[in-house]
Design a protein around this motif. Structure first.
Motif, PDB file in Angstrom:
ATOM      1  N   ARG A  36       0.836  -1.215   0.000  1.00 44.16           N
ATOM      2  CA  ARG A  36       0.000   0.000   0.000  1.00 44.16           C
ATOM      3  C   ARG A  36       0.867   1.260   0.000  1.00 44.16           C
ATOM      4  O   ARG A  36       0.584   2.223  -0.724  1.00 44.16           O
ATOM      5  N   PHE A  37       1.916   1.243   0.816  1.00 49.48           N
ATOM      6  CA  PHE A  37       2.781   2.419   0.951  1.00 49.48           C
ATOM      7  C   PHE A  37       3.464   2.760  -0.372  1.00 49.48           C
ATOM      8  O   PHE A  37       3.416   3.910  -0.830  1.00 49.48           O
ATOM      9  N   PHE A  38       4.108   1.767  -0.986  1.00 51.00           N
ATOM     10  CA  PHE A  38       4.870   2.052  -2.199  1.00 51.00           C
ATOM     11  C   PHE A  38       3.976   2.404  -3.379  1.00 51.00           C
ATOM     12  O   PHE A  38       4.374   3.183  -4.252  1.00 51.00           O
ATOM     13  N   LYS A  39       2.767   1.838  -3.414  1.00 53.45           N
ATOM     14  CA  LYS A  39       1.869   2.158  -4.524  1.00 53.45           C
ATOM     15  C   LYS A  39       1.327   3.588  -4.448  1.00 53.45           C
ATOM     16  O   LYS A  39       0.777   4.084  -5.429  1.00 53.45           O
ATOM     17  N   LYS A  40       1.484   4.229  -3.312  1.00 54.78           N
ATOM     18  CA  LYS A  40       1.110   5.643  -3.209  1.00 54.78           C
ATOM     19  C   LYS A  40       2.091   6.529  -3.975  1.00 54.78           C
ATOM     20  O   LYS A  40       1.737   7.630  -4.410  1.00 54.78           O
ATOM     21  N   PHE A  41       3.320   6.045  -4.152  1.00 57.47           N
ATOM     22  CA  PHE A  41       4.375   6.869  -4.736  1.00 57.47           C
ATOM     23  C   PHE A  41       4.880   6.350  -6.082  1.00 57.47           C
ATOM     24  O   PHE A  41       5.556   7.083  -6.806  1.00 57.47           O
ATOM     25  N   PHE A  42       4.580   5.075  -6.390  1.00 60.79           N
ATOM     26  CA  PHE A  42       5.061   4.488  -7.640  1.00 60.79           C
ATOM     27  C   PHE A  42       3.885   3.959  -8.443  1.00 60.79           C
ATOM     28  O   PHE A  42       2.983   3.333  -7.880  1.00 60.79           O
ATOM     29  N   SER A  43       3.914   4.167  -9.752  1.00 56.48           N
ATOM     30  CA  SER A  43       2.800   3.692 -10.578  1.00 56.48           C
ATOM     31  C   SER A  43       3.237   3.103 -11.912  1.00 56.48           C
ATOM     32  O   SER A  43       2.543   2.264 -12.480  1.00 56.48           O
ATOM     33  N   SER A  44       4.388   3.519 -12.428  1.00 62.42           N
ATOM     34  CA  SER A  44       4.843   2.987 -13.709  1.00 62.42           C
ATOM     35  C   SER A  44       5.417   1.580 -13.538  1.00 62.42           C
ATOM     36  O   SER A  44       5.739   1.160 -12.421  1.00 62.42           O
TER      37      SER A  44
END
Length: 307
Positions: A36-44
């Motif tokens: 959840r945390f990393f998907k807030k900042f990374f999307s590609s």
């Protein structure tokens, strides 16, 4: 050696009661938070793959360094007690036995009950499985988890102690949670899948070898080796087919084949020969193979330590 044998006995005796706190649940909570945390900042695609690598590195560090610090503070007796506890938590023979037999009991009641129960231990869609499909799913799970849940943890604990066991469990938990080839996990779970494949490379093949040797009959051992060689690569995983091929050969049944996962058909190769029609009795037969494989590993370990 004594600590490991005590842990195995505890696993056989009490298994993993659901009311007992378990480090794997903590690992699962950590992995879910990280996703959840990393998907807030990374999307590609590339950034999610990098996030997945971060998750792996963070969790390897969490498995190793805190326990190194804790063990540095303890005296010999406390270290032994903690080692037994960690070893016990890393093993799952009794629970695998329990879950497999619960599926068999559910099938004795009805096909619908069997479908509902097998969902606890497999990732495939179970709503439309026939009885043969439920049995096949259970036998495959017992075969694969003989490696993932028993022989692999034992392997890493024998060579690297309790921290080796915890590290493996963290790797395996990451694989079971985020290493799926679907839209949600295909990128963020790539590193976890690769690391799990690396960690299981030797244990999966060792499991197949031990399963074959557990036959005790030279002709059957040779036959199982031939089948493992033939079907050992018939899986999307580089490791899972080795124990599955061994169990398929020992029981004289055919495993594998395509399945639905979250509504999508996934084509899979068939493993083994359809000599015997799969029945509910094969569930317990696969559990017996599991225990014989574990016992053989322990016997070989004791012999090596003794000499």
């Amino acid at each position: 050696m004594i600590e490991l044998l005590i842990a195995v006995f505890l696993d056989w005796l009490i298994g993993d009661p659901y009311w007992l706190p378990h480090p794997v649940r903590l690992m699962g909570n950590i992995i879910a938070f990280e996703e959840r945390f990393f998907k807030k900042f990374f999307s590609s695609k590339k950034s999610l793959e990098l996030a997945g690598l971060f998750i792996v590195l963070i969790n390897l560090a969490l498995a190793i360094f805190p326990m190194l610090f804790v063990f540095s503070l303890l005296g010999p007796k406390a270290k032994s007690v903690l080692t037994v506890i960690i070893y016990y938590y890393c093993l799952s023979a009794r629970m695998l036995h329990y879950e497999a037999m619960e599926v068999k009991k559910a099938l004795d009641r009805s096909l619908e009950a069997g479908r509902a129960r097998v969902k606890y231990i497999v990732g495939r869609d179970t709503e439309n499985l026939n009885e043969n499909g439920v049995i096949r799913a259970t036998v495959e799970t017992v075969a694969e988890n003989t490696s993932d849940g028993i022989i692999a943890p034992l392997f890493y604990m024998v060579f690297f102690g309790p921290i080796g066991g915890l590290t493996y469990k963290f790797v395996n938990t990451m694989d079971s949670m985020i290493a799926y080839k679907n839209e949600r996990y295909i990128h963020i779970g790539r590193a976890a899948a690769l690391v799990d494949d690396i960690f299981n490379f030797i244990p999966a093949r060792l499991t197949g070898l031990l399963m074959a040797l557990s036959n005790l009959r030279p002709k059957k051992i040779k036959e199982t080796f031939v089948d493992i060689k033939k079907f050992g690569r018939c899986h999307s995983s580089p490791n899972a087919a080795y124990p599955e091929a061994a169990v398929a050969s020992i029981l004289g049944v055919q495993l594998g084949g395509g399945q639905f996962y979250k509504g999508l058909w996934v084509e899979k190769a068939k493993i083994g020969y359809d000599k015997n029609f799969l029945t509910k009795d094969h569930i317990f037969a696969s559990v017996k193979v599991m225990y014989k494989t574990e016992l053989l590993f322990l016997l070989l370990y004791i012999l090596v330590k003794a000499f």
